[in-house]
Scaffold this active site. Sequence first.
Site, PDB file in Angstrom:
ATOM      1  CB  CYS A   1      -1.017  -0.060   1.046  1.00  0.00           C
ATOM      2  SG  CYS A   1      -2.474   1.006   0.922  1.00  0.00           S
TER       3      CYS A   1
ATOM      4  CB  ILE B   1      -7.067   0.337   3.852  1.00  0.00           C
ATOM      5  CG1 ILE B   1      -7.494  -0.936   4.446  1.00  0.00           C
ATOM      6  CG2 ILE B   1      -7.531   1.562   4.693  1.00  0.00           C
ATOM      7  CD1 ILE B   1      -6.737  -1.285   5.887  1.00  0.00           C
ATOM      8  NE  ARG B   2      -7.036   7.926   2.781  1.00  0.00           N
ATOM      9  CZ  ARG B   2      -7.680   8.700   2.034  1.00  0.00           C
ATOM     10  NH1 ARG B   2      -9.028   8.785   1.585  1.00  0.00           N
ATOM     11  NH2 ARG B   2      -6.855   9.918   1.423  1.00  0.00           N
TER      12      ARG B   2
ATOM     13  CG  HIS C   1      -3.227  -3.135   4.064  1.00  0.00           C
ATOM     14  ND1 HIS C   1      -2.135  -2.451   4.676  1.00  0.00           N
ATOM     15  CD2 HIS C   1      -3.902  -2.089   3.488  1.00  0.00           C
ATOM     16  CE1 HIS C   1      -2.299  -1.009   4.531  1.00  0.00           C
ATOM     17  NE2 HIS C   1      -3.098  -0.875   3.750  1.00  0.00           N
TER      18      HIS C   1
ATOM     19  CD  GLU D   1      -0.366  -5.288   6.422  1.00  0.00           C
ATOM     20  OE1 GLU D   1      -0.483  -5.837   5.404  1.00  0.00           O
ATOM     21  OE2 GLU D   1      -0.753  -4.049   6.507  1.00  0.00           O
TER      22      GLU D   1
END
Length: 213
Positions: free
Chosen positions: A94, A151-152, A192, A194
């Site tokens: 990201c 996420i964004r 992401h 993780e």
Amino acid sequence: MPPAIPEKVTVTANPTPTVGVLALQGDVREHVRVLEDSGARTLTVRRPDELERADGLVIPGGESTTMWRLARSFDMLEPLRKRVEAGMPVYGSCAGMIMLADTILDGVDGQETVGGLAMTVRRNAFGRQVDSFEADVRIDGFADPFHAVFIRAPWVESVGEAVDVLGRVETGPAAGRIVAVRQGQLLATSFHPELTGDARVHRFFVDMVKGLS
Ligand code: GLN
């Protein structure tokens, strides 16, 4: 007496590598946890001497504008560029993907990156309505789709010849957009891994650091 030689010896370049996580800003702890579960020693990296001790590096998600400003004030940009040029394996997720891009779109004025990946990445590309979303993405080399959390997130607008595209969004308005790439020792995803309890991306990266993939 010479020492006894075990019957079967597995020789790898670096069986337990130390993987640093750039800890200027972002979701550092989540990466540390998954990397440790994936067979790596870990080290949080804020200073050039810490970077020196890392065999590979994860640049986490967070906010690339803040990460860039902190990297500049901590005098980390040049050391990071040098290690990338020298062939250190780096995985960017990201905001970390943005940090690895040679060119960015919709950055803030003067925003710099570490670079190394011959691609153009657009920040916050998926638009406000879909700031955060989840989707299954097929990743080259993985048997089953990866449940990806965005996420964004940025997407990869275009890639140079040297870049392998590993995954794209498959459905919806952003279908076809590139979200996972590799160029040599540099790996990047818009999403992401993780956060999802699926360690395949981290295991793949740890194998890169070990010199196995
Ligand atoms: N939008 C962020 C940026 O531009 C990235 C978001 C993330 O890392 N989750 O840096």
